[in-house]
Design an enzyme around this catalytic site. Sequence first.
Site, mmCIF file in Angstrom:
data_model
loop_
_atom_site.group_PDB
_atom_site.id
_atom_site.type_symbol
_atom_site.label_atom_id
_atom_site.label_comp_id
_atom_site.label_asym_id
_atom_site.label_seq_id
_atom_site.Cartn_x
_atom_site.Cartn_y
_atom_site.Cartn_z
ATOM 1 N N TYR A 142 1.273 -5.683 -5.745
ATOM 2 C CA TYR A 142 -0.087 -5.654 -5.216
ATOM 3 C C TYR A 142 -1.123 -6.076 -6.257
ATOM 4 O O TYR A 142 -2.211 -6.540 -5.906
ATOM 5 C CB TYR A 142 -0.436 -4.264 -4.692
ATOM 6 C CG TYR A 142 0.340 -3.830 -3.475
ATOM 7 C CD1 TYR A 142 1.014 -4.743 -2.679
ATOM 8 C CD2 TYR A 142 0.410 -2.494 -3.110
ATOM 9 C CE1 TYR A 142 1.728 -4.347 -1.558
ATOM 10 C CE2 TYR A 142 1.110 -2.077 -1.995
ATOM 11 C CZ TYR A 142 1.778 -3.004 -1.219
ATOM 12 O OH TYR A 142 2.478 -2.598 -0.115
ATOM 13 N N LYS A 188 15.272 -1.316 -6.950
ATOM 14 C CA LYS A 188 16.177 -2.366 -6.455
ATOM 15 C C LYS A 188 16.799 -3.036 -7.676
ATOM 16 O O LYS A 188 16.734 -4.258 -7.870
ATOM 17 C CB LYS A 188 15.401 -3.361 -5.583
ATOM 18 C CG LYS A 188 16.295 -4.285 -4.752
ATOM 19 C CD LYS A 188 17.140 -3.560 -3.723
ATOM 20 C CE LYS A 188 17.930 -4.583 -2.878
ATOM 21 N NZ LYS A 188 18.934 -3.923 -2.026
ATOM 22 N N ASP A 220 16.520 0.102 -0.018
ATOM 23 C CA ASP A 220 17.009 -0.053 1.353
ATOM 24 C C ASP A 220 17.831 1.158 1.770
ATOM 25 O O ASP A 220 17.719 1.650 2.904
ATOM 26 C CB ASP A 220 17.798 -1.354 1.515
ATOM 27 C CG ASP A 220 18.757 -1.619 0.374
ATOM 28 O OD1 ASP A 220 18.725 -0.912 -0.649
ATOM 29 O OD2 ASP A 220 19.562 -2.574 0.496
ATOM 30 N N ASP A 244 4.818 2.550 -0.701
ATOM 31 C CA ASP A 244 4.009 2.292 0.484
ATOM 32 C C ASP A 244 4.887 2.322 1.730
ATOM 33 O O ASP A 244 4.570 2.967 2.743
ATOM 34 C CB ASP A 244 3.328 0.931 0.332
ATOM 35 C CG ASP A 244 2.189 0.735 1.312
ATOM 36 O OD1 ASP A 244 1.915 1.641 2.114
ATOM 37 O OD2 ASP A 244 1.572 -0.343 1.279
ATOM 38 N N ASP A 248 5.444 5.654 4.715
ATOM 39 C CA ASP A 248 5.219 5.444 6.148
ATOM 40 C C ASP A 248 6.474 5.771 6.950
ATOM 41 O O ASP A 248 6.394 6.306 8.063
ATOM 42 C CB ASP A 248 4.783 4.002 6.415
ATOM 43 C CG ASP A 248 3.294 3.788 6.171
ATOM 44 O OD1 ASP A 248 2.648 4.729 5.664
ATOM 45 O OD2 ASP A 248 2.785 2.705 6.469
#
Length: 354
Positions: A142, A188, A220, A244, A248
């Site tokens: 970001y 990751k 994942d 993020d 959610d």
Amino acid sequence: MKKYIISIIKGDGIGPEIVNEAIKVLNTVSKTCGFSLEYKEYLMGGIAIDKTGIPLPNKTVKGVLNSDACLLGAIGGEKWDNLPNELKPERGLLKFREEMDVYANLRPVLIYDELVNASTLKPEVIEGVDIMIVRELLGCIYFGQPRENDGTKAFNTMAYTKPEIIRIGKKAFELAMERDKRLCSVDKANVLEVSQLWRSTMEELSLDYPEVKLSHMYVDNAAMQLVRNPKQFDVIVTGNIFGDILSDTASMVVGSIGLLPSASIGNKIAVYEPIHGSAPDIAGMGIANPIATIESAGMMLRYSLGEIEAANKINYAIKKALKDGYRTKDLAAFDAKKVVSTSEMGDIISNNTK
């Protein structure tokens, strides 16, 4: 009597509605617990663009820096989607986080017993879930440079420095020490060099916290495990983009994105806000769920002001409202005895804090 200055950024969409209810609760609980709050309101997001031409006025930054904490509603909406990137509400939010130096985003994921049926998961899977997601907030893709979109090719840069990883790692380990002493670091590392640095740095930090059991999980798999067996997690620490997404995902484990608060903490002024967006499609209808914002206000009392009794009263007040069967429209299908408006839910929770 102690007095605190609270900066208020209501923002866009349902932002003003949900912040107003949080203020209502704060006013009641502060009287009950013997301290006072002075509110100073500032602009950010779409409303700031409409009134000043930019998403983050300097007046807002200066005002918040001179307060004890900041309560934020939500920003953005389709109305401003076609503006140049540098003028979009979200760019103002990212800049605001930089100015406040809030590098750690704390997102608790707690199942209310009264709302077990609100989740799409089986009750036996989610009963007792209590997770703290620690999201790094000022780095990663970001904020990474360079970034570009020339119409035929676009790219962004994912980057972390070791000091950035160390400071978020320390915060996560410290929180784990206060809880069940289990920390899962999500990355990751099988394909990303930035994640390899992240993982090795977490391993080094773990030597300073021998009581904490550190584990690692690819992002994942972590998303899958949050749905499959969320009770396996205590504290999760991860980077900006992964955090993020995972938070959610966790919101639907709980049953509604309208239930999850957050605290953004760093070296200057902490910012407290619900994790959901501005929901312009329901703005002004009086049906938005204010609980996440009220919970965020409770976190503000706990982390920034040290008013633990008041924070505990807010937690109790929310639980009592839910136990008594009050629900906003998003939760109406789940054991509701009475469906109430945004303002009515604020009134009920406020009265429960007395």
